[in-house]
Motif scaffolding. Structure first.
Motif, mmCIF file in Angstrom:
data_model
loop_
_atom_site.group_PDB
_atom_site.id
_atom_site.type_symbol
_atom_site.label_atom_id
_atom_site.label_comp_id
_atom_site.label_asym_id
_atom_site.label_seq_id
_atom_site.Cartn_x
_atom_site.Cartn_y
_atom_site.Cartn_z
ATOM 1 N N THR A 94 -2.278 -4.405 -0.594
ATOM 2 C CA THR A 94 -1.281 -4.940 0.342
ATOM 3 C C THR A 94 0.056 -5.152 -0.353
ATOM 4 O OG1 THR A 94 -3.129 -6.111 1.333
ATOM 5 C CG2 THR A 94 -0.940 -6.712 2.086
ATOM 6 N N LEU A 95 -0.014 -5.656 -1.588
ATOM 7 C CA LEU A 95 1.222 -5.870 -2.338
ATOM 8 C C LEU A 95 1.944 -4.551 -2.587
ATOM 9 C CD1 LEU A 95 0.217 -8.595 -4.962
ATOM 10 C CD2 LEU A 95 1.643 -8.845 -2.922
ATOM 11 N N ILE A 96 1.163 -3.526 -2.950
ATOM 12 C CA ILE A 96 1.787 -2.223 -3.204
ATOM 13 C C ILE A 96 2.456 -1.709 -1.940
ATOM 14 C CG2 ILE A 96 1.317 0.197 -3.722
ATOM 15 C CD1 ILE A 96 -0.812 -0.739 -5.667
ATOM 16 N N ILE A 130 -5.909 -7.116 -1.903
ATOM 17 C CA ILE A 130 -4.642 -7.855 -2.053
ATOM 18 C C ILE A 130 -3.653 -7.018 -2.860
ATOM 19 C CG2 ILE A 130 -3.588 -9.853 -3.183
ATOM 20 C CD1 ILE A 130 -6.143 -11.415 -2.307
ATOM 21 N N ILE A 131 -4.162 -6.376 -3.928
ATOM 22 C CA ILE A 131 -3.286 -5.502 -4.714
ATOM 23 C C ILE A 131 -2.727 -4.390 -3.832
ATOM 24 C CG2 ILE A 131 -3.217 -3.843 -6.609
ATOM 25 C CD1 ILE A 131 -5.353 -5.577 -8.010
ATOM 26 N N SER A 164 4.359 5.401 -3.634
ATOM 27 C CA SER A 164 3.801 4.093 -3.293
ATOM 28 C C SER A 164 2.764 4.221 -2.176
ATOM 29 C CB SER A 164 4.907 3.116 -2.913
ATOM 30 O OG SER A 164 5.837 3.723 -2.070
ATOM 31 N N ALA A 216 3.573 -3.470 0.553
ATOM 32 C CA ALA A 216 4.754 -4.282 0.856
ATOM 33 C C ALA A 216 5.933 -3.810 0.023
ATOM 34 C CB ALA A 216 4.465 -5.751 0.577
ATOM 35 N N MET A 217 5.658 -3.492 -1.241
ATOM 36 C CA MET A 217 6.715 -2.993 -2.102
ATOM 37 C C MET A 217 7.221 -1.653 -1.603
ATOM 38 S SD MET A 217 5.438 -4.176 -5.816
ATOM 39 C CE MET A 217 5.543 -2.551 -6.546
ATOM 40 N N SER A 218 6.297 -0.827 -1.136
ATOM 41 C CA SER A 218 6.691 0.519 -0.716
ATOM 42 C C SER A 218 7.555 0.468 0.531
ATOM 43 C CB SER A 218 5.460 1.380 -0.470
ATOM 44 O OG SER A 218 4.856 1.023 0.750
ATOM 45 N N ALA A 260 -1.175 3.219 -2.359
ATOM 46 C CA ALA A 260 -1.874 2.420 -1.348
ATOM 47 C C ALA A 260 -3.145 3.135 -0.886
ATOM 48 C CB ALA A 260 -0.949 2.155 -0.167
ATOM 49 N N LYS A 286 9.600 -1.716 1.332
ATOM 50 C CA LYS A 286 10.936 -2.145 0.938
ATOM 51 C C LYS A 286 11.771 -0.958 0.465
ATOM 52 C CE LYS A 286 10.268 -6.197 -1.048
ATOM 53 N NZ LYS A 286 10.058 -7.000 -2.261
#
Lengths: 277, 322
Positions: free
Chosen positions: B310-312, B307-308, B231, B314-316, B235, B318
């Motif tokens: 940032t989402l990746i 934005i994509i 992840s 955020a997932m990472s 990013a 977690k």
């Protein structure tokens, strides 16, 4: 006889001589150095077949270092040097022709901190099978390993979930399942409960008693009660700070009952009775 | 908060409530933090508003047709930026493929004990220095070194493998290939640095677990370290892509500034950023409105990519190994 010079035939490997009694690993450690630092001296310990051997002693006594020498995990540390020999079922694992990778495939390890991989529960357990190019029923092997690790009922409905989503105690049992999925001959456990709460600890201890039916187990623990509860044989290490260094050494090894109730050495007696200085 | 209502008489402790000044400092700091955060958001909104406002007449005139037609003809007042959108995405994706491969390879090389720690730090610094080279210098290097160096190869490829769309045109000079090569080098430090961080964040115990299972070094990297860092690597690729999308000067110098849509690596092309850079100086009032519309499109693409990313990330976070 297991040959260490070739790649292991994975889970299909025979269980060499577990019916007989005897020594699975015979470690004659003369000296272990990290660079110039003498970490361990004069420690001759044996891991007996089908039994649990406990390594106990104060911090810095080299019990973990010795345990990690039994499957060449210490080779990860570049400055590590061992003088002496470690024989696994009759073969010297520090011989030049031996690949440490193969040694580690036969002698599994469970670590102090639960360390599942960031992948699904299923893939964690199947990891060693894939690594050894096992051809056969993966589902069955994974289930068997998880059952032996006492985790199956808790995870059977979420095998695709990430292993890191489990609780600490479950993670440690997942690591045990991962280690035993390929049927290693010996299982080394380096303080496997020290990061766990008492309930999880109790579960793992019960598990160890089951595992010794099939595996030879060596466990490092700082918890003497734990050694008393699970170990058949106990090796007591101490640390020598006389020459300004901190060098661990084996004081004595014997039946757990004898070590705790009738130690031969005064050092052991002092430690057991809490008078260690 | 004051100490009122919490006055322990007869307590000998040296504990005391925070003073008036300390409470003020706390509030002031919080205020500044909120204000700075708010300012960034306000600035972004203002830029969007301003560019959107200036582009509004062009948007009203051309609608979405501006985005789907490939033509740039100021004389006829006929504008469309499909070729530039294509050139922007095509050059960025190709550069990212190259930079992604080498960037991750470099990250593995520098973090997985191939070098001793000091040498790895030196290497890392050298690679980060690539990011400090000004864009225009990369452009000049591209013109005087890269283009002459690859032209014979390009023309040989065209001659013998011209049936493959990638090589379907001869290479005259500036074009997609030199632009992509230089762009890849410019993006490499971003990808390498963030991928390295991803590898370095993997706890030692994970490495131990891999070796404890009996992996070779390559197996440990391939089966454990790469998936665990995946992840973070993703990013790094998204951020690298963002850099590639917006890169202007070097591309304006190297890509040929010709609005063509071609798969050929040797054909000249154009990107949104270099269109803006090359057209602005001589643009009339009407053309400026069109260019503002193009800028808005570039901004939109860059925002979506970020934005994509940032989402990746955020997932990472977690999934980060505790």
């Amino acid at each position: 006889m297991v040959s260490l010079n070739t790649v292991a035939p994975a889970a299909a490997s025979p269980r060499p001589g577990l019916s007989e009694t005897g020594v699975a690993i015979d470690a004659r450690v003369e000296k272990i150095y990290y660079g110039d630092f003498l970490a361990v001296r004069d420690s001759h310990v044996a891991v007996e077949k089908g039994q649990i051997t406990g390594f106990i002693g104060p911090s810095g006594c080299g019990k973990s270092t010795v345990l990690r020498s039994l499957n060449r995990m210490n080779d990860l540390i570049p400055s590590f040097r061992l003088m002496g020999s470690v024989t696994f079922l009759g073969q010297d694992i520090y011989a030049k022709s031996v690949d440490p990778v193969v040694v580690r495939r036969h002698i599994g390890m469970v670590f102090q901190q639960p360390n599942p991989f960031s992948m699904s529960i299923y893939e964690n357990v199947a990891f060693g099978l894939r690594l050894n190019r096992f051809k056969g029923d993966y589902d069955e092997k994974v289930e068997t390993a998880l059952r032996k690790a006492g985790l199956w009922n808790e995870v059977k409905d979420k095998l695709r979930q990430n292993g890191l989503a489990l609780s600490g105690g479950q993670q440690q049992r997942l690591c045990i399942a991962r280690a035993i999925a390929t049927n290693p001959t010996v299982l080394l456990m380096d303080e496997p409960c020290s990061a766990l709460d008492p309930i999880a600890t109790r579960i793992i201890e019960e598990l160890m008693l089951e595992l010794k039916q099939e595996y030879s187990v060596a466990i490092v623990t700082h918890n003497m009660q734990q050694a008393m509860r699970v170990a058949d044989k106990t090796a007591f290490f101490s640390v020598d700070i006389s020459k300004g260094g901190r060098t661990g050494f084996l004081v004595e090894q014997g039946d757990t009952r004898q070590i705790f109730h009738d130690p031969r050495e005064k050092l052991t007696k002092d430690y057991i009775s809490g008078e260690f200085s | 908060m004051s100490a009122e209502g919490f006055d322990l008489k007869g307590d000998n402790s040296i504990s005391r409530p925070p003073s008036r000044g300390e409470i003020l400092a706390d509030r002031a700091f919080r205020g500044i933090a909120y204000a700075s955060g708010g300012l960034v958001v306000a600035m972004l909104a203002y830029i969007l508003w301003e560019i959107g406002g200036q582009a509004a007449p062009a948007i009203a005139r051309d609608g979405l047709g501006f985005l789907t037609r490939a033509v740039w003809n100021p004389q006829e007042h006929d504008f469309g930026i499909l070729a530039e959108i294509w050139g922007t995405l095509y050059s960025s994706i190709l550069a990212l493929l190259i930079a992604g491969f080498f960037g991750v390879a470099v990250a593995i090389f520098l973090t997985q004990d191939f070098l001793d720690a000091r040498l790895a730090r030196v290497f890392r610094t050298v690679i980060e220095m690539l990011a400090a080279i000004p864009s225009v210098v990369f452009g000049l290097w591209g013109i005087y070194v890269v283009i002459p160096a690859i032209r014979p190869v390009a023309n040989w490829l065209h001659e013998f493998l011209g049936f493959i769309p990638l090589f379907s045109t001869p290479m005259a000079g500036p074009g997609m290939a030199p632009a992509v090569i230089v762009l890849a080098i410019m993006v490499l430090p971003t990808v390498a640095a963030i991928s390295q961080d991803a590898f370095q964040l993997i706890p030692y115990k994970v490495k131990e677990a891999a070796y404890g299972m009996g992996t070779t070094r390559w197996e440990a990297i391939q089966k454990v370290m790469l998936p665990t860092a995946s992840s973070g690597i993703a990013a790094s690729l998204v951020l690298g892509f963002g850099r590639a999308l917006g890169e202007t000067m070097a591309l304006a110098m190297l890509i040929g500034n010709s609005g063509q849509i071609s798969l050929s690596l040797f054909s000249p092309a154009n990107t949104l950023a270099s269109l803006l850079a090359s057209q602005f100086p001589e643009a009339g009032a009407l053309e400026v409105e069109q260019l503002m519309y193009a800028a808005l499109a570039l901004l939109g693409i860059a925002l979506v990519v970020n934005i994509i990313g940032t989402l990746i990330m955020a997932m990472s976070s977690k999934q980060t190994v505790s």
